[in-house]
Motif scaffolding. Structure first.
Motif, PDB file in Angstrom:
ATOM      1  N   PHE A   6       0.874  -1.177   0.000  1.00  0.00           N
ATOM      2  CA  PHE A   6       0.000   0.000   0.000  1.00  0.00           C
ATOM      3  C   PHE A   6       0.908   1.222   0.000  1.00  0.00           C
ATOM      4  CE2 PHE A   6      -2.403   3.157   2.734  1.00  0.00           C
ATOM      5  CZ  PHE A   6      -3.193   3.606   1.677  1.00  0.00           C
ATOM      6  N   LEU A   7       0.676   2.111  -0.962  1.00  0.00           N
ATOM      7  CA  LEU A   7       1.448   3.362  -1.026  1.00  0.00           C
ATOM      8  C   LEU A   7       0.489   4.505  -0.707  1.00  0.00           C
ATOM      9  CD1 LEU A   7       4.057   4.926  -1.801  1.00  0.00           C
ATOM     10  CD2 LEU A   7       3.286   4.843  -4.183  1.00  0.00           C
ATOM     11  N   PRO A   8       0.521   5.025   0.534  1.00  0.00           N
ATOM     12  CA  PRO A   8      -0.407   6.121   0.861  1.00  0.00           C
ATOM     13  C   PRO A   8      -0.121   7.341  -0.006  1.00  0.00           C
ATOM     14  CG  PRO A   8       0.672   5.256   2.836  1.00  0.00           C
ATOM     15  CD  PRO A   8       1.387   4.677   1.659  1.00  0.00           C
ATOM     16  N   GLN A   9      -1.172   8.067  -0.384  1.00  0.00           N
ATOM     17  CA  GLN A   9      -0.969   9.271  -1.201  1.00  0.00           C
ATOM     18  C   GLN A   9      -0.026  10.249  -0.507  1.00  0.00           C
ATOM     19  OE1 GLN A   9      -4.219  10.359  -3.537  1.00  0.00           O
ATOM     20  NE2 GLN A   9      -3.852  12.557  -3.354  1.00  0.00           N
ATOM     21  N   ALA A  10      -0.108  10.303   0.819  1.00  0.00           N
ATOM     22  CA  ALA A  10       0.739  11.233   1.578  1.00  0.00           C
ATOM     23  C   ALA A  10       2.216  10.854   1.489  1.00  0.00           C
ATOM     24  CB  ALA A  10       0.282  11.253   3.038  1.00  0.00           C
ATOM     25  N   SER A  11       2.514   9.639   1.027  1.00  0.00           N
ATOM     26  CA  SER A  11       3.929   9.223   0.935  1.00  0.00           C
ATOM     27  C   SER A  11       4.532   9.473  -0.438  1.00  0.00           C
ATOM     28  CB  SER A  11       4.050   7.716   1.240  1.00  0.00           C
ATOM     29  OG  SER A  11       3.643   7.452   2.554  1.00  0.00           O
ATOM     30  N   LEU A  12       3.696   9.940  -1.369  1.00  0.00           N
ATOM     31  CA  LEU A  12       4.206  10.134  -2.730  1.00  0.00           C
ATOM     32  C   LEU A  12       5.331  11.171  -2.771  1.00  0.00           C
ATOM     33  CD1 LEU A  12       3.490   8.872  -5.483  1.00  0.00           C
ATOM     34  CD2 LEU A  12       1.722   8.424  -3.849  1.00  0.00           C
ATOM     35  N   ASP A  13       5.198  12.228  -1.976  1.00  0.00           N
ATOM     36  CA  ASP A  13       6.248  13.242  -2.007  1.00  0.00           C
ATOM     37  C   ASP A  13       7.558  12.689  -1.472  1.00  0.00           C
ATOM     38  OD1 ASP A  13       5.194  15.317  -3.396  1.00  0.00           O
ATOM     39  OD2 ASP A  13       4.265  16.267  -1.644  1.00  0.00           O
ATOM     40  N   ALA A  14       7.473  11.806  -0.474  1.00  0.00           N
ATOM     41  CA  ALA A  14       8.704  11.185   0.049  1.00  0.00           C
ATOM     42  C   ALA A  14       9.348  10.328  -1.039  1.00  0.00           C
ATOM     43  CB  ALA A  14       8.372  10.328   1.274  1.00  0.00           C
ATOM     44  N   LEU A  15       8.514   9.617  -1.806  1.00  0.00           N
ATOM     45  CA  LEU A  15       9.047   8.810  -2.911  1.00  0.00           C
ATOM     46  C   LEU A  15       9.676   9.715  -3.973  1.00  0.00           C
ATOM     47  CD1 LEU A  15       9.410   6.157  -4.487  1.00  0.00           C
ATOM     48  CD2 LEU A  15       7.075   6.460  -5.356  1.00  0.00           C
ATOM     49  N   PHE A  16       8.972  10.793  -4.337  1.00  0.00           N
ATOM     50  CA  PHE A  16       9.505  11.713  -5.353  1.00  0.00           C
ATOM     51  C   PHE A  16      10.845  12.320  -4.879  1.00  0.00           C
ATOM     52  CE2 PHE A  16       5.735  13.065  -8.252  1.00  0.00           C
ATOM     53  CZ  PHE A  16       5.357  11.745  -8.386  1.00  0.00           C
ATOM     54  N   ALA A  17      10.894  12.686  -3.588  1.00  0.00           N
ATOM     55  CA  ALA A  17      12.130  13.292  -3.055  1.00  0.00           C
ATOM     56  C   ALA A  17      13.273  12.281  -3.095  1.00  0.00           C
ATOM     57  CB  ALA A  17      11.889  13.773  -1.619  1.00  0.00           C
ATOM     58  N   ALA A  18      12.965  11.021  -2.779  1.00  0.00           N
ATOM     59  CA  ALA A  18      14.015   9.991  -2.790  1.00  0.00           C
ATOM     60  C   ALA A  18      14.507   9.748  -4.212  1.00  0.00           C
ATOM     61  CB  ALA A  18      13.472   8.700  -2.181  1.00  0.00           C
ATOM     62  N   LEU A  19      13.602   9.764  -5.168  1.00  0.00           N
ATOM     63  CA  LEU A  19      14.002   9.564  -6.569  1.00  0.00           C
ATOM     64  C   LEU A  19      14.865  10.734  -7.044  1.00  0.00           C
ATOM     65  CD1 LEU A  19      10.568   8.270  -7.973  1.00  0.00           C
ATOM     66  CD2 LEU A  19      12.650   6.915  -7.664  1.00  0.00           C
ATOM     67  N   ALA A  20      14.460  11.947  -6.656  1.00  0.00           N
ATOM     68  CA  ALA A  20      15.238  13.134  -7.054  1.00  0.00           C
ATOM     69  C   ALA A  20      16.621  13.108  -6.400  1.00  0.00           C
ATOM     70  CB  ALA A  20      14.483  14.403  -6.676  1.00  0.00           C
ATOM     71  N   LYS A  21      16.667  12.698  -5.125  1.00  0.00           N
ATOM     72  CA  LYS A  21      17.958  12.632  -4.418  1.00  0.00           C
ATOM     73  C   LYS A  21      18.889  11.623  -5.087  1.00  0.00           C
ATOM     74  CE  LYS A  21      19.756  12.195   0.227  1.00  0.00           C
ATOM     75  NZ  LYS A  21      19.581  11.388   1.403  1.00  0.00           N
ATOM     76  N   PRO A 184      11.946   3.118   1.374  1.00  0.00           N
ATOM     77  CA  PRO A 184      11.236   1.967   1.935  1.00  0.00           C
ATOM     78  C   PRO A 184      10.112   2.383   2.882  1.00  0.00           C
ATOM     79  CG  PRO A 184      13.478   2.148   2.825  1.00  0.00           C
ATOM     80  CD  PRO A 184      13.364   3.155   1.752  1.00  0.00           C
ATOM     81  N   GLY A 185      10.271   3.538   3.547  1.00  0.00           N
ATOM     82  CA  GLY A 185       9.244   3.977   4.500  1.00  0.00           C
ATOM     83  C   GLY A 185       7.944   4.392   3.815  1.00  0.00           C
ATOM     84  N   ALA A 186       8.026   4.658   2.511  1.00  0.00           N
ATOM     85  CA  ALA A 186       6.820   5.111   1.806  1.00  0.00           C
ATOM     86  C   ALA A 186       5.865   3.955   1.534  1.00  0.00           C
ATOM     87  CB  ALA A 186       7.220   5.782   0.484  1.00  0.00           C
ATOM     88  N   PHE A 187       6.397   2.751   1.481  1.00  0.00           N
ATOM     89  CA  PHE A 187       5.595   1.585   1.089  1.00  0.00           C
ATOM     90  C   PHE A 187       5.211   0.780   2.332  1.00  0.00           C
ATOM     91  CE2 PHE A 187       7.890   2.873  -2.624  1.00  0.00           C
ATOM     92  CZ  PHE A 187       7.048   2.599  -3.692  1.00  0.00           C
ATOM     93  N   GLN A 188       3.932   0.519   2.497  1.00  0.00           N
ATOM     94  CA  GLN A 188       3.449  -0.220   3.664  1.00  0.00           C
ATOM     95  C   GLN A 188       2.974  -1.610   3.242  1.00  0.00           C
ATOM     96  OE1 GLN A 188       0.402   2.144   5.510  1.00  0.00           O
ATOM     97  NE2 GLN A 188       1.744   3.914   5.747  1.00  0.00           N
ATOM     98  N   PRO A 189       2.947  -2.564   4.165  1.00  0.00           N
ATOM     99  CA  PRO A 189       2.447  -3.899   3.807  1.00  0.00           C
ATOM    100  C   PRO A 189       1.029  -3.792   3.234  1.00  0.00           C
ATOM    101  CG  PRO A 189       3.387  -3.896   6.004  1.00  0.00           C
ATOM    102  CD  PRO A 189       3.359  -2.467   5.565  1.00  0.00           C
ATOM    103  N   ASP A 190       0.758  -4.606   2.235  1.00  0.00           N
ATOM    104  CA  ASP A 190      -0.571  -4.626   1.607  1.00  0.00           C
ATOM    105  C   ASP A 190      -1.569  -5.290   2.561  1.00  0.00           C
ATOM    106  OD1 ASP A 190      -2.802  -5.021   0.055  1.00  0.00           O
ATOM    107  OD2 ASP A 190      -1.889  -6.554  -1.237  1.00  0.00           O
ATOM    108  N   PRO A 191      -2.599  -4.548   2.994  1.00  0.00           N
ATOM    109  CA  PRO A 191      -3.572  -5.176   3.902  1.00  0.00           C
ATOM    110  C   PRO A 191      -4.588  -6.057   3.178  1.00  0.00           C
ATOM    111  CG  PRO A 191      -4.146  -2.870   3.526  1.00  0.00           C
ATOM    112  CD  PRO A 191      -2.908  -3.136   2.720  1.00  0.00           C
ATOM    113  N   GLY A 192      -4.300  -6.423   1.931  1.00  0.00           N
ATOM    114  CA  GLY A 192      -5.233  -7.259   1.161  1.00  0.00           C
ATOM    115  C   GLY A 192      -6.163  -6.416   0.309  1.00  0.00           C
ATOM    116  N   LEU A 193      -5.604  -5.388  -0.311  1.00  0.00           N
ATOM    117  CA  LEU A 193      -6.415  -4.449  -1.099  1.00  0.00           C
ATOM    118  C   LEU A 193      -6.929  -5.102  -2.379  1.00  0.00           C
ATOM    119  CD1 LEU A 193      -3.974  -1.457  -0.674  1.00  0.00           C
ATOM    120  CD2 LEU A 193      -6.272  -1.598   0.308  1.00  0.00           C
ATOM    121  N   GLU A 194      -8.107  -4.667  -2.792  1.00  0.00           N
ATOM    122  CA  GLU A 194      -8.673  -5.190  -4.035  1.00  0.00           C
ATOM    123  C   GLU A 194      -8.269  -4.271  -5.189  1.00  0.00           C
ATOM    124  OE1 GLU A 194     -13.017  -6.300  -5.944  1.00  0.00           O
ATOM    125  OE2 GLU A 194     -12.921  -5.350  -3.981  1.00  0.00           O
ATOM    126  N   LYS A 195      -7.783  -4.879  -6.274  1.00  0.00           N
ATOM    127  CA  LYS A 195      -7.384  -4.086  -7.448  1.00  0.00           C
ATOM    128  C   LYS A 195      -8.606  -3.865  -8.319  1.00  0.00           C
ATOM    129  CE  LYS A 195      -4.200  -4.402 -11.399  1.00  0.00           C
ATOM    130  NZ  LYS A 195      -2.990  -5.040 -11.914  1.00  0.00           N
TER     131      LYS A 195
END
Ligand code: SF4
Ligand code: SF4
Length: 333
Positions: A6-21, A184-195
């Motif tokens: 699960f990638l929370p929307q609030a974690s997208l900026d952390a992912l973008f910052a890590a990619l830019a770094k 790694p902190g941006a991505f959380q274990p999948d709680p069994g989400l439906e696609k």
């Protein structure tokens, strides 16, 4: 085997910052000047919130409109030739749709067919794709008719599917795992989400079309369908799989450059010989070539289709050539 998170929307900026770094440019759909197109972004807030497709395709990340292949300088007694080096900036394509992500496979087939194209391959090696599955479609979409789908993982390194509060993240390739490892902190274990993605009905029988083309070459259908085509080439320029190019030289008295530029088989000059003979002199012949290339020659040569059903050509066409409708008609007896 894909790992899911699960990638929370609030974690997208952390992912973008890590990619830019990590030194990567992020290209994502943005709304600018009334168009949704891929542009460099620094934060998730800049990404368009509501889009079906960009107008232009993502292929330019690996196959630019214009690319310098070499330079030449005229000396008093000799010509000095220098190969150009590919400009392969580490890039993440964020938010491309599954159809577009899979379109890079069609480019790869051509650029690695009889010779390995070092410009294309250098860019592809530097490219990672975070696709986003589709929860909306329009009448031009027909991915499911050509073997794809709004939740297809083909071509993506990570595929995100919107869910409440964020995204279901399917991490599919080593490049995808490398991006997860950066944040790694941006991505959380999948709680069994439906696609859940939008349904795209199959519009025509593609295997039947490919079989039918074998005996339709001289059919009047190509003339009828192409009567309103003005040969502008817009369909090819927006297409994620169209790969035609021209080689041209720009030079003055001291030297110049050899360039590769996008081209289109829809234009009358494309097959014009120096003798004046043109083996595809009518628009009907050029339209037929477009359909055959994607649905007959590609399967024969590469065991894949040269179309991913994104519908960009239909949306961009100034005279309303609807590819899906024309293919459905051509598939019929
Ligand atoms: S965009 Fe439409 S008019 Fe232009 S070449 Fe393609 S089919 Fe023809
Ligand atoms: S031909 Fe049209 S629908 Fe097919 S991949 Fe190209 S732009 Fe998309």
């Amino acid at each position: 085997m894909a790992e899911t998170f699960f990638l929370p929307q609030a974690s997208l900026d952390a992912l973008f910052a890590a990619l830019a770094k990590d030194g990567r440019r992020i290209l994502a759909p943005t709304d600018r000047d009334g168009r949704t197109e891929l542009n460099p972004v620094a934060s998730f807030q800049e990404v368009a919130a509501d889009y079906i497709q960009t107008i232009l395709s993502a292929k330019e990340a690996a196959f630019p409109k214009v690319e310098r292949l070499m330079t030449f300088t005229l000396g008093a007694k000799a010509v000095d030739l220098k190969d150009a080096e590919p400009h392969a900036e580490p890039t993440v394509l964020f938010g491309v749709r599954p159809c577009e992500a899979s379109g890079f496979g069609a480019l790869d087939a051509v650029f690695n067919w009889d010779t390995r194209d070092r410009f294309f391959n250098a860019r592809m090696e530097a490219l990672a794709i975070i696709g986003v599955g589709c929860t909306k479609k329009d009448d031009a979409c027909f991915c499911t008719s050509v073997g794809g789908g709004p939740g297809s993982t083909r071509g993506s390194d990570i595929l995100l599917t919107p869910v409440e509060g964020g995204f279901l993240a399917e991490v599919l390739t080593p490049k995808g795992r490398a991006m997860v490892a950066l944040a790694p902190g941006a991505f959380q274990p999948d709680p069994g989400l439906e696609k859940k993605v939008v349904e795209v009905p199959v519009a025509f029988d593609q295997p039947g079309l490919t079989r039918r083309l074998k005996d339709r070459f001289e059919d009047g259908i190509w003339m009828e369908q192409s009567l309103r085509c003005v040969g502008c080439g817009a369909c090819a320029y927006v297409c994620p799989t169209c790969v035609c190019f021209d080689i041209v030289e720009e030079a003055d008295a001291k030297g110049g450059h050899r360039l590769r530029t996008w081209d289109s088989c829809g234009g009358p000059m494309f097959t014009l010989h120096a003798s004046g003979h043109n083996p595809r002199e009518t628009q009907a012949q050029r339209w037929r070539q477009r359909v055959y290339h994607k649905f007959s020659y590609y399967p024969e040569r590469y065991d894949m289709l040269g179309c991913v059903g994104c519908g960009k050509c239909t949306r961009a066409c100034p005279v309303d050539m609807n590819l899906q409708e024309h293919l459905a008609e051509a598939a019929q007896a």
